[in-house]
Design an enzyme around this catalytic site. Structure first.
Site, PDB file in Angstrom:
ATOM      1  N   LEU A   1       0.533   3.688  -2.053  1.00  0.00           N
ATOM      2  CA  LEU A   1       0.937   3.577  -3.456  1.00  0.00           C
ATOM      3  C   LEU A   1       1.459   4.891  -4.030  1.00  0.00           C
ATOM      4  O   LEU A   1       0.998   5.971  -3.660  1.00  0.00           O
ATOM      5  CB  LEU A   1      -0.255   3.098  -4.290  1.00  0.00           C
ATOM      6  CG  LEU A   1      -0.871   1.767  -3.849  1.00  0.00           C
ATOM      7  CD1 LEU A   1      -2.002   1.371  -4.804  1.00  0.00           C
ATOM      8  CD2 LEU A   1       0.165   0.655  -3.773  1.00  0.00           C
ATOM      9  N   HIS A   2       2.408   4.773  -4.943  1.00  0.00           N
ATOM     10  CA  HIS A   2       2.943   5.928  -5.655  1.00  0.00           C
ATOM     11  C   HIS A   2       3.119   5.528  -7.114  1.00  0.00           C
ATOM     12  O   HIS A   2       2.792   4.392  -7.505  1.00  0.00           O
ATOM     13  CB  HIS A   2       4.260   6.405  -5.022  1.00  0.00           C
ATOM     14  CG  HIS A   2       5.255   5.295  -4.812  1.00  0.00           C
ATOM     15  ND1 HIS A   2       5.857   4.641  -5.862  1.00  0.00           N
ATOM     16  CD2 HIS A   2       5.726   4.701  -3.685  1.00  0.00           C
ATOM     17  CE1 HIS A   2       6.676   3.718  -5.402  1.00  0.00           C
ATOM     18  NE2 HIS A   2       6.610   3.714  -4.078  1.00  0.00           N
TER      19      HIS A   2
ATOM     20  N   ASP B   1      13.711  -2.833  -5.363  1.00  0.00           N
ATOM     21  CA  ASP B   1      14.038  -3.832  -4.345  1.00  0.00           C
ATOM     22  C   ASP B   1      14.734  -4.998  -5.054  1.00  0.00           C
ATOM     23  O   ASP B   1      14.169  -6.081  -5.210  1.00  0.00           O
ATOM     24  CB  ASP B   1      12.764  -4.279  -3.625  1.00  0.00           C
ATOM     25  CG  ASP B   1      12.127  -3.132  -2.865  1.00  0.00           C
ATOM     26  OD1 ASP B   1      12.724  -2.662  -1.895  1.00  0.00           O
ATOM     27  OD2 ASP B   1      11.039  -2.690  -3.277  1.00  0.00           O
TER      28      ASP B   1
ATOM     29  N   ARG C   1       8.481   5.134   1.620  1.00  0.00           N
ATOM     30  CA  ARG C   1       9.165   5.693   2.800  1.00  0.00           C
ATOM     31  C   ARG C   1       9.691   7.105   2.553  1.00  0.00           C
ATOM     32  O   ARG C   1      10.086   7.778   3.509  1.00  0.00           O
ATOM     33  CB  ARG C   1      10.304   4.774   3.235  1.00  0.00           C
ATOM     34  CG  ARG C   1       9.786   3.481   3.866  1.00  0.00           C
ATOM     35  CD  ARG C   1      10.896   2.628   4.445  1.00  0.00           C
ATOM     36  NE  ARG C   1      10.383   1.577   5.299  1.00  0.00           N
ATOM     37  CZ  ARG C   1      10.278   0.287   4.942  1.00  0.00           C
ATOM     38  NH1 ARG C   1      10.660  -0.100   3.754  1.00  0.00           N
ATOM     39  NH2 ARG C   1       9.786  -0.604   5.787  1.00  0.00           N
TER      40      ARG C   1
ATOM     41  N   GLY D   1       0.814  -1.210   0.000  1.00  0.00           N
ATOM     42  CA  GLY D   1       0.000   0.000   0.000  1.00  0.00           C
ATOM     43  C   GLY D   1       0.846   1.258   0.000  1.00  0.00           C
ATOM     44  O   GLY D   1       2.029   1.223  -0.359  1.00  0.00           O
TER      45      GLY D   1
ATOM     46  N   GLY E   1       5.513   4.533  -8.773  1.00  0.00           N
ATOM     47  CA  GLY E   1       6.270   3.299  -8.998  1.00  0.00           C
ATOM     48  C   GLY E   1       5.322   2.094  -9.035  1.00  0.00           C
ATOM     49  O   GLY E   1       5.400   1.245  -9.926  1.00  0.00           O
ATOM     50  N   HIS E   2       4.405   2.036  -8.050  1.00  0.00           N
ATOM     51  CA  HIS E   2       3.435   0.924  -8.031  1.00  0.00           C
ATOM     52  C   HIS E   2       2.522   0.981  -9.251  1.00  0.00           C
ATOM     53  O   HIS E   2       2.204  -0.039  -9.860  1.00  0.00           O
ATOM     54  CB  HIS E   2       2.555   1.004  -6.780  1.00  0.00           C
ATOM     55  CG  HIS E   2       3.289   0.878  -5.482  1.00  0.00           C
ATOM     56  ND1 HIS E   2       3.477   1.947  -4.625  1.00  0.00           N
ATOM     57  CD2 HIS E   2       3.883  -0.189  -4.901  1.00  0.00           C
ATOM     58  CE1 HIS E   2       4.146   1.536  -3.567  1.00  0.00           C
ATOM     59  NE2 HIS E   2       4.405   0.244  -3.703  1.00  0.00           N
TER      60      HIS E   2
ATOM     61  N   GLU F   1      12.208  -3.220  -9.630  1.00  0.00           N
ATOM     62  CA  GLU F   1      13.648  -3.519  -9.511  1.00  0.00           C
ATOM     63  C   GLU F   1      14.303  -2.688  -8.414  1.00  0.00           C
ATOM     64  O   GLU F   1      15.449  -2.905  -8.069  1.00  0.00           O
ATOM     65  CB  GLU F   1      14.356  -3.236 -10.843  1.00  0.00           C
ATOM     66  CG  GLU F   1      14.181  -4.341 -11.844  1.00  0.00           C
ATOM     67  CD  GLU F   1      14.974  -4.109 -13.108  1.00  0.00           C
ATOM     68  OE1 GLU F   1      15.537  -3.005 -13.284  1.00  0.00           O
ATOM     69  OE2 GLU F   1      15.004  -5.036 -13.941  1.00  0.00           O
TER      70      GLU F   1
ATOM     71  N   VAL G   1      11.208   3.574 -10.842  1.00  0.00           N
ATOM     72  CA  VAL G   1      10.662   4.874 -11.250  1.00  0.00           C
ATOM     73  C   VAL G   1      11.257   5.930 -10.313  1.00  0.00           C
ATOM     74  O   VAL G   1      11.319   5.725  -9.091  1.00  0.00           O
ATOM     75  CB  VAL G   1       9.116   4.869 -11.152  1.00  0.00           C
ATOM     76  CG1 VAL G   1       8.544   6.216 -11.572  1.00  0.00           C
ATOM     77  CG2 VAL G   1       8.544   3.761 -12.024  1.00  0.00           C
TER      78      VAL G   1
HETATM   79  O1  PAF Z   1       7.938  -4.797  -1.907  1.00  0.00           O
HETATM   80  C1  PAF Z   1       6.960  -4.844  -1.134  1.00  0.00           C
HETATM   81  O2  PAF Z   1       6.116  -3.972  -1.102  1.00  0.00           O
HETATM   82  C2  PAF Z   1       6.842  -6.022  -0.178  1.00  0.00           C
HETATM   83  O3  PAF Z   1       8.085  -6.451   0.264  1.00  0.00           O
HETATM   84  C3  PAF Z   1       6.033  -7.198  -0.768  1.00  0.00           C
HETATM   85  C4  PAF Z   1       6.726  -7.790  -1.984  1.00  0.00           C
HETATM   86  C5  PAF Z   1       4.644  -6.730  -1.146  1.00  0.00           C
HETATM   87  C6  PAF Z   1       5.911  -8.314   0.275  1.00  0.00           C
HETATM   88  O4  PAF Z   1       5.279  -7.874   1.424  1.00  0.00           O
END
Ligand code: PAF
Length: 297
Positions: free
Chosen positions: A33-34, A150, A191, A31, A36-37, A148, A180
């Site tokens: 969200l920005h 993460d 964050r 959640g 990137g999501h 990517e 992004v």
């Molecule tokens: O990248 C994230 O937001 C989280 O680590 C994920 C992959 C949703 C798992 O909780």
């Protein structure tokens, strides 16, 4: 967009989407969200017939002194954004649904999860691997999309899917989407909203200094002093500590002390104020760099 909070509702919703052999993408998120999501959702829509997203702030991937309670939660706003992007289904379980009383299983991926963020956040990737395996089994997507940004997380998830023979999605349908960035280069992250105005300004030093270090490494300068200079530059710009600044093999994440003839990646995690930022960028393999140099007039 259908919102499922229980496994029964989720299963019926997924069955409907998959009827007729349609492909279903999963975009797992926590959640807040920005852009990137939303880029993941757009990419997923290009590849698959339907997109399901999940929102679950997974407690098992937060350490005891981390920001689980403070982690931003904005379910209604997030759901509206996903609906606007054409998501068909939102899976939003609560903690009891995901981890019912008596839950006793944890997945630990050796090797790729142990250094870098795994060293500074013990147990983090066990929590990620376990919840992502559950999400895959619950939603049964044909494809899954991850940022990517993460980079290590993506490697852990791919290894977990391969080792456990997960058929949905199998390792080749786990798709990494490029990071992004904000206009000044800072990688988008939920964050980033923790940053004060002063720290937000200073945070842009991270991608800038990473690019500088990459240019030097690709130019043939020694890796260790270059990474040392990168750390010094971050500390000088207001970062309070650097968890790591490492050149690694792009596939195995094994540390590299020199650029070799295979793809490499620079990964950094550093703290500014109370916020821990991570970023990573591709580093051109030695042969590619040489090739480009010889091609220059
Ligand atoms: O990248 C994230 O937001 C989280 O680590 C994920 C992959 C949703 C798992 O909780």
């Amino acid at each position: 967009m259908q919102i499922a909070n229980t496994l029964d509702v989720l299963r019926t919703g997924v069955d409907k989407l998959r009827s007729g052999g349609d492909t279903v993408a999963l975009v797992p998120t926590m959640g807040a969200l920005h852009e990137g999501h939303l880029t993941l959702v757009r990419r997923a829509r290009e590849v698959c017939d339907h997109v399901a997203a999940s929102i679950f702030v997974n407690p098992t991937q937060f350490g005891p002194n981390e920001d689980l309670d403070a982690y931003p939660r904005q379910m209604e706003e997030d759901a509206a954004m996903l609906a606007r992007e054409g998501c068909a289904l939102l899976w939003a379980p609560d903690v009891q649904v995901m981890y019912p009383d008596g839950f006793a299983t944890s997945i630990s991926v050796a090797g790729v999860s142990k250094g870098l963020c795994g060293a500074s956040r013990p147990g983090h990737f066990d929590g990620v691997a376990t919840v992502v395996c559950k999400l895959f089994n619950q939603v049964r997507p044909t494809h899954a999309f991850f940022g990517e940004k993460d980079y290590q997380q993506l490697a852990v998830i791919r290894t977990m899917a391969r080792d456990l023979d997960l058929s949905f999605p199998h390792v080749h349908s786990i798709i990494g989407v490029p990071t992004v960035r904000e206009e000044d280069g800072l990688a988008m992250s939920s964050r980033n909203r923790y940053l004060s105005a002063e720290h937000r300004n200073a945070a842009a030093t991270l991608p800038r200094e990473m690019q500088e270090a990459i240019a030097r490494i690709e130019d043939g300068q020694d890796v260790t002093p270059t990474l040392g200079a990168l750390e010094d530059a971050l500390l000088g710009a207001g970062f309070s500590s650097v968890d790591y600044a490492s050149l690694v093999d792009a596939a195995s994440l094994a540390p590299l002390s020199a650029l070799e003839q295979r793809p490499a990646r620079l990964l950094v995690a550093a703290r500014i104020g109370t916020t821990r930022l991570i970023d990573n960028m591709a580093v051109e393999a030695a042969s590619q760099a040489t090739c480009m140099l010889t091609r220059r007039p």
